[in-house]
Enzyme design. Structure first.
Site, PDB file in Angstrom:
ATOM      1  N   SER A 103      63.416   2.830  20.264  1.00  0.00           N
ATOM      2  CA  SER A 103      62.334   2.952  19.286  1.00  0.00           C
ATOM      3  C   SER A 103      62.011   1.569  18.746  1.00  0.00           C
ATOM      4  O   SER A 103      62.893   0.699  18.649  1.00  0.00           O
ATOM      5  CB  SER A 103      62.723   3.923  18.180  1.00  0.00           C
ATOM      6  OG  SER A 103      63.400   3.286  17.173  1.00  0.00           O
ATOM      7  N   HIS A 151      55.558  -5.222  12.892  1.00  0.00           N
ATOM      8  CA  HIS A 151      54.754  -5.526  11.698  1.00  0.00           C
ATOM      9  C   HIS A 151      54.227  -6.958  11.812  1.00  0.00           C
ATOM     10  O   HIS A 151      54.947  -7.916  11.530  1.00  0.00           O
ATOM     11  CB  HIS A 151      55.609  -5.410  10.426  1.00  0.00           C
ATOM     12  CG  HIS A 151      56.043  -4.022  10.102  1.00  0.00           C
ATOM     13  ND1 HIS A 151      55.174  -3.049   9.650  1.00  0.00           N
ATOM     14  CD2 HIS A 151      57.265  -3.429  10.166  1.00  0.00           C
ATOM     15  CE1 HIS A 151      55.834  -1.928   9.446  1.00  0.00           C
ATOM     16  NE2 HIS A 151      57.102  -2.120   9.755  1.00  0.00           N
ATOM     17  N   HIS A 192      54.015   1.374  16.478  1.00  0.00           N
ATOM     18  CA  HIS A 192      55.304   2.045  16.616  1.00  0.00           C
ATOM     19  C   HIS A 192      55.337   2.753  17.960  1.00  0.00           C
ATOM     20  O   HIS A 192      54.320   3.265  18.427  1.00  0.00           O
ATOM     21  CB  HIS A 192      55.465   3.067  15.483  1.00  0.00           C
ATOM     22  CG  HIS A 192      56.445   4.161  15.785  1.00  0.00           C
ATOM     23  ND1 HIS A 192      56.062   5.425  16.205  1.00  0.00           N
ATOM     24  CD2 HIS A 192      57.804   4.175  15.745  1.00  0.00           C
ATOM     25  CE1 HIS A 192      57.137   6.157  16.410  1.00  0.00           C
ATOM     26  NE2 HIS A 192      58.203   5.439  16.130  1.00  0.00           N
ATOM     27  N   ARG A 233      62.766   9.099  24.021  1.00  0.00           N
ATOM     28  CA  ARG A 233      64.136   9.568  23.774  1.00  0.00           C
ATOM     29  C   ARG A 233      64.459  10.804  24.607  1.00  0.00           C
ATOM     30  O   ARG A 233      63.573  11.513  25.083  1.00  0.00           O
ATOM     31  CB  ARG A 233      64.307   9.896  22.288  1.00  0.00           C
ATOM     32  CG  ARG A 233      63.336  10.958  21.798  1.00  0.00           C
ATOM     33  CD  ARG A 233      63.319  11.106  20.278  1.00  0.00           C
ATOM     34  NE  ARG A 233      62.357  12.116  19.866  1.00  0.00           N
ATOM     35  CZ  ARG A 233      61.077  11.898  19.662  1.00  0.00           C
ATOM     36  NH1 ARG A 233      60.590  10.690  19.813  1.00  0.00           N
ATOM     37  NH2 ARG A 233      60.267  12.880  19.303  1.00  0.00           N
ATOM     38  N   HIS A 293      43.424   4.446  22.998  1.00  0.00           N
ATOM     39  CA  HIS A 293      43.384   5.853  23.415  1.00  0.00           C
ATOM     40  C   HIS A 293      43.077   6.001  24.906  1.00  0.00           C
ATOM     41  O   HIS A 293      43.587   6.932  25.540  1.00  0.00           O
ATOM     42  CB  HIS A 293      42.383   6.631  22.556  1.00  0.00           C
ATOM     43  CG  HIS A 293      42.973   7.045  21.239  1.00  0.00           C
ATOM     44  ND1 HIS A 293      43.763   8.169  21.104  1.00  0.00           N
ATOM     45  CD2 HIS A 293      42.936   6.460  20.019  1.00  0.00           C
ATOM     46  CE1 HIS A 293      44.167   8.268  19.847  1.00  0.00           C
ATOM     47  NE2 HIS A 293      43.684   7.243  19.171  1.00  0.00           N
ATOM     48  N   HIS A 304      50.866  14.198   1.241  1.00  0.00           N
ATOM     49  CA  HIS A 304      50.672  13.910  -0.186  1.00  0.00           C
ATOM     50  C   HIS A 304      49.515  12.940  -0.436  1.00  0.00           C
ATOM     51  O   HIS A 304      49.086  12.772  -1.576  1.00  0.00           O
ATOM     52  CB  HIS A 304      51.974  13.377  -0.805  1.00  0.00           C
ATOM     53  CG  HIS A 304      52.437  12.072  -0.248  1.00  0.00           C
ATOM     54  ND1 HIS A 304      52.947  11.944   1.031  1.00  0.00           N
ATOM     55  CD2 HIS A 304      52.470  10.829  -0.785  1.00  0.00           C
ATOM     56  CE1 HIS A 304      53.277  10.678   1.241  1.00  0.00           C
ATOM     57  NE2 HIS A 304      52.998   9.986   0.165  1.00  0.00           N
ATOM     58  N   GLY A 319      74.087   7.997  11.206  1.00  0.00           N
ATOM     59  CA  GLY A 319      73.601   6.910  12.065  1.00  0.00           C
ATOM     60  C   GLY A 319      73.721   5.572  11.350  1.00  0.00           C
ATOM     61  O   GLY A 319      74.092   5.497  10.171  1.00  0.00           O
ATOM     62  N   ARG A 320      73.377   4.530  12.060  1.00  0.00           N
ATOM     63  CA  ARG A 320      73.507   3.189  11.493  1.00  0.00           C
ATOM     64  C   ARG A 320      72.289   2.886  10.631  1.00  0.00           C
ATOM     65  O   ARG A 320      71.184   2.690  11.137  1.00  0.00           O
ATOM     66  CB  ARG A 320      73.636   2.177  12.621  1.00  0.00           C
ATOM     67  CG  ARG A 320      73.907   0.768  12.135  1.00  0.00           C
ATOM     68  CD  ARG A 320      74.315  -0.109  13.295  1.00  0.00           C
ATOM     69  NE  ARG A 320      74.684  -1.425  12.836  1.00  0.00           N
ATOM     70  CZ  ARG A 320      73.829  -2.455  12.758  1.00  0.00           C
ATOM     71  NH1 ARG A 320      72.562  -2.286  13.097  1.00  0.00           N
ATOM     72  NH2 ARG A 320      74.251  -3.640  12.346  1.00  0.00           N
TER      73      ARG A 320
END
Length: 307
Positions: A97, A101, A111, A115, A150, A180, A264-265
């Site tokens: 993953s 930025h 991003h 997996r 796309h 939200h 996880g880490r």
């Protein structure tokens, strides 16, 4: 249902390690200055990974590309809540993953993730699936960049059947949605999960196509926008919009919650966070400004390739 063998898992692992290498090398070349620093880590409860982070590059302010392969005897609540059949099974989760930025507000944040997940129980067939995708979060979006993004996604989906792109594009719009705020996180891309109905080999092929397709989708945009000049006000707006990225990852993202709940880490899980972000009470962009156009035209689902 095809049962994945140990050798198949090994070939997935090899692909993921090579993918991490290729993405890091290509992004270093595109950046022109920064280098990824590698941190190899072990997970006490089983497994480990290698986290690579580039900071203060010419183009990339902070980027992380993480490979992890973790396993354990029992799944956390976040994984079994919607899948009671997984309770009592041991699991393996393996993937790459990444989050990039950039410093320049005219280069979108991006991003990607691919997996595999396997849950096993003695005397029963393994439950397995593939997942992944990539999505783009521009601050000052350019329509042609969104179309390129796309179109690349659609092209890689086409060999796998009609409707694959539209199905996973829709899922991406729905997944990367801040309820939200009533906004999408960006302009979407692809998102798929629970993929096993095509059988192991074909599902793995699709996961590879998505993983390899990320650079084809992202690097041309980065190259085109990285030398554009920008103002302090544009930088300030970028940092404000990065706040939405933080909100999504901590409130809504299943992967982040899964990682934290499985012990996880933490450093690797939270490497997706931007190095700087800001919040401002009740911010409203000036009417018809580039910032207002982002909200008006880009932060809701659109059928980009058919408008």
């Amino acid at each position: 249902m095809f049962q994945p063998q140990v050798t198949d898992i090994e070939s997935v692992k090899q692909f993921l390690l090579n993918l991490q290498d290729n993405i890091c090398q290509t992004l270093e070349m595109a950046d022109g200055k920064g280098c990824f620093i590698e941190d190899n880590w072990q997970r006490e409860l089983g497994g480990g990974g290698r986290t690579r982070v580039l900071t203060n590059g010419h183009v990339i302010e902070q980027g992380g590309v993480n490979f992890s392969h973790v396993y354990g005897g029992q799944l956390p609540a976040s994984a079994t809540a919607s899948r009671p059949e997984l309770a009592g099974r041991s699991f393996q989760a393996m993937g790459v993953s990444l989050v990039i930025h950039p410093k320049n507000p005219h280069v979108p944040t991006s991003h990607a993730n691919v997996r595999i997940f396997i849950a096993e129980k003695e005397g029963e067939e393994p439950i397995w699936w593939f997942g992944g995708g990539f999505d783009l979060t521009p601050f000052y979006p350019v329509h042609e960049d969104v179309l390129h993004w796309h179109q690349t996604a659609k092209d890689l989906c086409e060999p796998f059947g009609d409707g694959v792109y539209s199905k996973y594009k829709k899922w991406c719009d729905e997944y990367f949605y801040l309820k939200h705020r009533d906004e999408t996180r960006g302009v979407g891309g692809l998102f798929f999960d629970d993929l096993n109905e095509w059988g192991f080999e074909r599902s793995f092929e699709f996961m590879q196509a998505v993983g390899n397709g990320f650079l084809d989708a992202y690097v041309p945009i980065l190259e085109k926008r990285k030398d554009m000049s920008f103002s302090e006000q544009e930088r300030s707006f970028q940092l404000y919009r990065r706040g939405r990225y933080v909100e999504f990852n901590l409130v809504w993202d299943r992967g982040t919650l899964f990682g934290l709940q499985t012990g996880g880490r933490t450093e690797s899980i939270l490497m997706s966070m931007p190095p700087l972000a800001r919040w401002e009470y009740d911010f409203t962009p000036e009417p018809e400004s580039p910032e207002a156009i982002l909200y008006r035209d880009f932060l809701h689902p659109r059928d980009w390739l058919n408008e």
